[in-house]
Design an enzyme around this catalytic site. Structure first.
Site, PDB file in Angstrom:
ATOM      1  CG  ASP A 158      -0.328  -0.438   2.492  1.00 48.21           C
ATOM      2  OD1 ASP A 158       0.855  -0.856   2.500  1.00 48.21           O
ATOM      3  OD2 ASP A 158      -1.014  -0.359   3.538  1.00 48.21           O
ATOM      4  CE1 TYR A 159       5.896   5.224   2.830  1.00 48.64           C
ATOM      5  CE2 TYR A 159       7.288   3.608   1.726  1.00 48.64           C
ATOM      6  CZ  TYR A 159       7.125   4.839   2.320  1.00 48.64           C
ATOM      7  OH  TYR A 159       8.198   5.695   2.416  1.00 48.64           O
ATOM      8  CB  THR A 160       5.544   0.397  -2.539  1.00 48.49           C
ATOM      9  OG1 THR A 160       6.346   0.013  -1.412  1.00 48.49           O
ATOM     10  CG2 THR A 160       6.442   0.544  -3.750  1.00 48.49           C
ATOM     11  CE  LYS A 190       5.775   8.213   0.750  1.00 44.61           C
ATOM     12  NZ  LYS A 190       5.918   9.655   1.068  1.00 44.61           N
TER      13      LYS A 190
END
Length: 267
Positions: free
Chosen positions: A172-174, A177
């Site tokens: 989710d973070y990647t 970003k």
């Protein structure tokens, strides 16, 4: 007949760092705090945005009276972000010249605790998109009137080297970003004619922030061994790269993603 020549386009002069008003989102703790301190070191006036870390933000601002102010705002809420920009103008009597989109909402850097590919829900991705992408969008749009008054502006988005080196399942973070990287490039094209530079600075694990405090030394040592410089990047080293993108020396750079991780990832 001599060929006609068009006059060279004059790039707007970027203000010196000491003349800038800078907004750093998520600026109270961790990497954000190092970014704030780097700008303060260079003489800039800084609005320290925070969502929940009131005590840390207020202490940092109190240590630099007249040069820093702490303002609470959830970057996902456009009205709060608009109020934040107005507060910067009130506090420093000048338009905002640089924004650093560093805020990260509700994320734990613990690879063992993150949902794997077979389990992650779109809701997880949506939560990160809201904090990372919607937050940056709100901040950039709210800063545009200030940039217009100043005749130039700098947007610096914080990314990750996990685009190129996805060794941890931060799906989710990647993904969020990566979307921010696309926004960096498209906004650079759209806003460039208005004298606004939009860039990204991406890092990996930093030694040490609140997020990486629980990381075992063996992990840091393994990362250091994989870099040409033989070390893990510190928050202060990372912050210095951000200072460069805000400075007059970066006036001809836009739409770029600079990886600052000691050479672990070759971009």
């Amino acid at each position: 007949m001599a060929a006609s020549t068009s006059p060279a386009v004059q790039k707007p002069a970027a203000p010196a760092l000491a003349d800038q008003v800078v907004v750093v989102t998520g600026g109270a703790r961790g990497l954000g705090r190092s970014i704030v301190q780097a700008f303060l070191r260079e003489g800039a006036r800084v609005l320290i945005n925070y969502r929940a870390s009131a005590e840390a933000a207020e202490q940092l601002a109190a240590a630099h009276p007249g040069q820093a102010v702490a303002v609470q705002a959830d970057v996902r809420d456009r009205a709060q972000v608009d109020a934040l920009m107005s507060r910067a103008k009130e506090a420093f009597g000048a338009p905002v010249s640089t924004v650093v989109n560093n805020a990260l909402v509700d994320f734990s850097f613990n690879g063992d605790a993150r949902a794997k590919a077979g389990d992650i829900a779109y809701e997880d991705l949506g939560n990160q998109f809201s904090g990372v992408v919607e937050g940056a969008l709100n901040v950039i749009q709210a800063a545009l009137p200030s940039f217009e008054r100043a005749g130039s502006g700098r947007v610096i988005n914080i990314g990750t080297n996990l685009f190129q080196h996805p060794v941890v399942p931060y799906h989710d973070y990647t993904a969020a970003k990566a979307a921010l990287l696309s926004l960096t490039r498209t906004f650079a094209v759209d806003l460039g004619p208005r004298g606004i530079n939009v860039n990204m600075v991406s890092g990996g694990l930093l030694r040490t922030t609140d997020a990486s405090a629980a990381t075992p030394d063996a992990v840091f040592d393994a990362i250091a061994a994989g870099t040409p410089l033989g070390s893990v990047t510190t928050p202060d080293e990372f912050a210095d790269a951000i200072i460069f993108f805000a400075s007059p020396w970066a006036r001809a750079i836009t739409g770029q993603n600079l990886v600052v991780d000691g050479g672990l990832v070759k971009n």
